[in-house]
Design a protein around this motif. Structure first.
Motif, short mmCIF file in Angstrom:
data_model
loop_
_atom_site.label_atom_id
_atom_site.label_comp_id
_atom_site.label_asym_id
_atom_site.label_seq_id
_atom_site.Cartn_x
_atom_site.Cartn_y
_atom_site.Cartn_z
N PRO B 394 0.82 -1.23 0.00
CA PRO B 394 0.00 0.00 0.00
C PRO B 394 0.85 1.27 0.00
O PRO B 394 0.55 2.23 -0.72
N LEU B 397 2.22 1.80 -3.45
CA LEU B 397 1.22 2.29 -4.41
C LEU B 397 0.95 3.78 -4.19
O LEU B 397 0.80 4.53 -5.16
N PHE B 446 -4.39 -5.48 -5.94
CA PHE B 446 -3.22 -4.61 -5.84
C PHE B 446 -2.47 -4.55 -7.17
O PHE B 446 -1.98 -3.50 -7.56
N SER B 450 -1.79 -1.30 -9.32
CA SER B 450 -0.43 -0.93 -9.69
C SER B 450 -0.32 -0.66 -11.19
O SER B 450 0.27 0.35 -11.59
N THR B 512 5.25 -5.94 -10.07
CA THR B 512 3.84 -6.35 -10.01
C THR B 512 3.63 -7.68 -10.71
O THR B 512 2.78 -8.47 -10.32
#
Lengths: 135, 826
Positions: B394, B397, B446, B450, B512
């Motif tokens: 988090p 990001l 996520f 991303s 990612t």
């Protein structure tokens, strides 16, 4: 052989480090002058950067026209002021320089023309006050 | 011969002590001779340590096994390339390399500043000398590189894991970064000591900072690359304490690189910048302390030694001394903090700093939590990759989002209307991108975020380039390419920075990709095949080779089939070394832009059947490509300005300076090219397919306790005597139908809480999870309040046009301003 090299290294290191101790007498650079001049230069760069940023942000549409005009004017004035201070600083530097050379030269008495010794305040012939530059 | 090296170190220690005292003495007594002598001492130190290093290198080349270090890290069969790299394969050589680099840097600093920054130099010399003292003292008293032993017949040899180009370049590159931060730190401290608290130290060390930052980035990346290619567990980053230790200074250094921009423009955040550079420097020392002390278990540990405690003492003294100085000069450092507006680039940078330092704190917290927990509760536990991933994703990001947002906000003041207009295009593009990517994003929230934010960032940066070029074309009428070239050339730092950002985004994409990793393990007989992803792999053959007497290689041949066509023949190998108990896997990696096919020969049996571990790792290559782009961006940002500005203070020979800059930037390019060049290129577990997801999940929840610091799933040791029985037991328990909770409970009972790869989310351990976020949020609120306060204070109008005596003089300065602005580059 190794011992010889070791001694050679030791002596040359000591010589190189010790040399300035005996040949560079005199006082260290005085910090004041150099430092504050640098600071001014950096302030100028900061102001220029700010102006460039403003131009750039305006051209790329990040800044509204009224903001741009107002801010640009403010930073331009700031930059102008710094330029003026820098000039004053340089002039001051020139004055200091003149004083130095004035001291070294052996001037003549303005009144009677007798050659005077450097550092004298009055002419030893006629007693007139010798010129000294005021700082 | 070796005595010469030893003598040079001893002599260096004496001289370093001398110069650290004499330079300050010279400043206090205002004696030029003393300062000049201290400066010469640094040159002498450079020569002496160079001689010392040359002696060690020559001992390696002469295969002089009477030197303990040479005997331990090389043998007769070692190739010339790796013999040279054995220099920094162990602790003693690393210390020598560190000292050598520092002596080079210090000598360069003295040369650069012969005629300027004189008020700083005495302290800079002193601080560099003191840091050198630490390393020299270690080499003289605790860890002597030239220690002699009774010469053995042959040396022990270099650890086969280190016989890889990645490992040749990773340590020196990282050290260049670590050591480089000594210079900005020394200047920061000397600015406090000398009382010249303006921007000079920042401007003077700007290039040093970028230089060090670049090498720190590349050092980390090369380490990751090495881990990926050599350790053979299919990943590149394991959140090992030592990896963290080099990641943390990178984060704080990045924060520093950004926050100095505000000081350069606004003359504020002085204390904060000081703190950041002190923290960065301390973290570089802290990293070394972690590696050398054995306080925390890590693959990088060189075993427990007393050396770590020298670093600890130095670290404590440094922290104490620097913060004493900062507090002492606090009133002088206090600046006129004011902002034009709440929404401005300045305030967005404050949040960027918050996030970067927050990430550094989260990493620090996770690294140190086992120690904290043991002290408070007496409970040993492990904080492994799952913790760092969950906490840092988090934060990462948020950082990525800021990379996109910051360039859209103008310096000083942004109006809502302009913001709306600037956000619109990238926002729409990323929304479209996000919708297109929804199929990819299902189950991977996520990862989807991303990718979507990456699209946003890249589009903002490209639009930035486009707008700049467009504006230039409108005023000059140049063609697109020419305008782009000159625009970048005139604003090297701005556009170099943007290119670095693109590199960072590419790295995010690569990282990612790991959310989509597939992994399979199978034992095959000759002629049998297996499928993974889009590939079919046919096991062909197994062969033995003995290229040198101390190494046996077992090579498997496998045909790789994709879409019905054979696209390559894989040759994963296992190598056995005479002096190493652990066999080494040489991974076969078929690397493409879309994904890597990563094949490990895990084991082989007498009937010529073999066990393979296969990974399909999507997008990994973009991580390395991102590194290259960062290199390119740094290269542009570091290019010398066409004309040195600043007027009188630069009395030095500009040409020489430019040359040294060109050579340092050229070296950056070299490292980048290196990355470019290289980027191209167990007994099997039987478990039912339907239990595989649970097995995967659980094997990632437990830590391997063999000392590797990895998960049970990823332990790099092919014959690990902890992970292998553990995996067997785990699979048995899964297949007998035990539930997840039962299994976790069983293993925790058996091995204690430290078997868990991340602390549980209850009781005291909750502290581990909550603290990083809580700190970031609380500090975030605090920053918001500060920004509000600074912005509402308004700018004091110091400058008035009326200071000018006449209209003429005003016009004169206006002309100067116009002319100088025209030539001004940044």
């Amino acid at each position: 052989m190794t011992l010889f090299i070791e001694i050679l290294i030791f002596i040359s290191a000591m010589f190189f480090i010790g040399y300035p101790l005996f040949h560079k007498k005199g006082t260290a650079f005085t910090a004041g002058s150099d430092g504050s001049f640098n600071e001014l230069i950096h302030k100028k760069e900061a102001a220029y950067t700010a102006i460039k940023d403003l131009d750039f942000d305006y051209i790329t549409g990040k800044l509204s026209e009224s903001d741009y005009k107002e801010l640009k004017k403010r930073y331009e004035i700031e930059a102008l002021n710094i330029l003026r201070l820098l000039d004053e600083y340089k002039n001051k530097g020139a004055v200091t320089l003149t004083k130095k050379t004035g001291d070294e030269r052996t001037p003549f008495c303005p009144q009677c023309g007798t050659k005077t010794k450097g550092g004298d305040n009055f002419c030893f012939q006629c007693g007139a006050r010798l010129n000294s530059v005021e700082i | 011969m070796n005595e010469i090296g030893e003598l040079c170190l001893l002599l260096s220690l004496g001289i370093a002590v001398y110069s650290s005292i004499v330079s300050v003495l010279g400043e206090k007594r205002k004696r030029k001779g003393l300062i000049a002598s201290a400066e010469n001492s640094l040159f002498v130190l450079f020569v002496l340590i160079t001689i010392s290093s040359a002696t060690l290198i020559s001992a390696f080349l002469r295969r002089d096994f009477s030197v303990e270090y040479v005997a331990n890290y090389s043998n007769k069969d070692l190739s010339l390339f790796y013999t040279l790299s054995a220099f920094w394969a162990g602790q003693k050589g690393s210390l020598l390399l560190w000292a050598w680099l520092l002596s080079i840097f210090s000598a360069v600093v003295v040369l650069q500043n012969r005629n300027k920054n004189r008020e700083f130099m005495p302290y800079v010399i002193s601080i560099s000398s003191i840091t050198l003292c630490l390393f020299l003292a270690l080499m003289v008293f605790a860890s002597r590189p030239f220690e002699l032993i009774y010469p053995p017949e042959d040396g022990y040899g270099l650890n086969p894991l280190l016989q890889n180009p990645g490992m040749v370049f990773h340590p020196p590159t990282l050290y260049l970064g670590f050591v480089g931060f000594t210079i900005p730190f020394a200047f920061a401290m000397s600015s406090l000591l000398s009382g010249h608290l303006g921007d000079t130290w920042i401007k003077t060390t700007r290039r040093w900072t970028i230089f060090s930052w670049f090498f720190l980035s590349m050092g980390n990346l090369l380490g990751a690359w090495w881990a990926y290619r050599v350790l053979g567990w299919g990943g590149y980053w394991a959140w090992d304490p030592v990896e963290n230790a080099s990641f943390m200074p990178w984060l704080t250094a990045t924060a520093y690189l950004h926050s100095v921009m505000i000081q350069e423009r606004r003359d504020m955040l002085k204390v904060w910048n000081m703190v950041l550079i002190v923290v960065t420097f301390c973290l570089t020392i802290f990293g070394t302390f972690l590696t050398r002390s054995g306080v925390i278990q890590s693959v990088h540990s060189f075993g427990e030694s007393t050396v770590g405690y020298y670093f600890l003492v130095f670290l404590i003294l440094t922290i104490g001394f620097s913060f004493y100085l900062i507090v002492n000069k606090f009133s002088l450092l206090k600046s006129n903090n004011e902002l034009d507006s709440i929404i401005s680039r300045e305030s967005s940078f404050l949040f960027n700093n918050l996030i970067l330092v927050g990430a550094a704190f989260a990493t620090f917290w996770g690294t140190m939590f086992p120690v904290i927990s043991e002290t408070i509760r007496g409970q040993k536990l492990t904080v492994g990759p799952p913790f760092f991933n969950q906490v840092n994703i988090p934060i990462g990001l948020a950082l990525l989002l800021l990379i996109g947002i910051c360039p859209l906000i103008s310096w000083k003041r942004s109006s809502i209307n302009n913001l709306k207009r600037n956000f619109l295009k990238p926002f729409v593009i990323s929304i479209i991108g996000g919708i297109v990517l929804i199929p990819v994003g299902i189950g991977h929230l996520f990862a989807w975020l991303s990718f979507t934010i990456s699209i946003f960032v890249v589009s903002t940066i490209l639009i930035e380039f486009y707008k700049g070029v467009d504006a230039r074309r409108n005023s000059t009428g140049e063609g697109f390419v020419k305008a782009l070239f000159f625009l970048t050339g005139k604003n090297k730092r701005r556009y170099g920075g943007y290119i670095i950002h693109i590199g960072v985004v590419l790295m995010y994409v690569g990282i990612t990709g790991s959310s989509y990793n597939i992994e399979k393990e199978a034992t095959l007989k000759k002629g049998e095949s297996m499928e993974i992803g889009d590939y079919r792999l046919i096991y062909k053959d197994l062969a033995n080779k003995m290229p040198i007497p101390t190494r046996i290689e077992v090579i498997a041949a496998m045909d790789i089939e994709k879409d019905g066509k054979i696209i390559a023949t894989a040759q994963p190998r296992r190598e056995f070394y005479k002096n190493s108990e652990q066999p080494i896997s040489r991974v076969y990696n078929l690397s493409g832009l879309k994904e890597d096919l990563y094949i490990i020969l895990a084991a082989f049996n007498e009937d010529n059947s073999a066990t393979f571990k296969i990974h399909v790792n999507p997008l990994v290559k973009w991580l390395w490509i991102g590194g290259i782009v960062i290199g390119l961006g740094t290269f542009i940002a570091m290019l010398p300005d066409r004309k040195e500005k600043g007027g009188m203070q630069v009395i030095e020979k500009g040409k020489k300076k430019t040359e040294s800059r060109i050579s340092s930037t050229a070296y950056c390019l070299l490292v980048t090219c290196f990355l470019l060049f290289f980027s191209g290129s167990v007994s099997a577990l039987t478990i039912d397919e339907k239990y595989m997801p649970l097995y995967d999940e659980l094997s990632g929840k437990f830590m391997c306790l063999c000392g590797c610091g990895s998960l049970i799933k990823t332990c790099p040791h092919q014959d690990c005597n902890f992970a292998i029985p553990f995996r067997k037991e785990l699979s048995t328990r899964i297949q007998t139908g035990e539930t997840k909770e039962q299994i976790i409970g069983y293993f925790v009972n058996k091995h204690g809480e430290r078997i868990l790869s991340a602390p549980t989310k209850r009781g005291f351990n909750l502290v581990a999870w909550i603290t990083p976020f809580a700190v970031i949020i609380i500090v975030g609120f605090f920053i918001k309040r500060i920004i509000h306060e600074w912005a509402t204070k308004g700018i004091t109008e110091e400058a008035k046009g009326s200071d000018f005596k006449t209209q003429d003089s005003l016009d004169k300065y206006k002309k100067i301003l116009e002319k100088e602005l025209e030539e001004f580059e940044r």
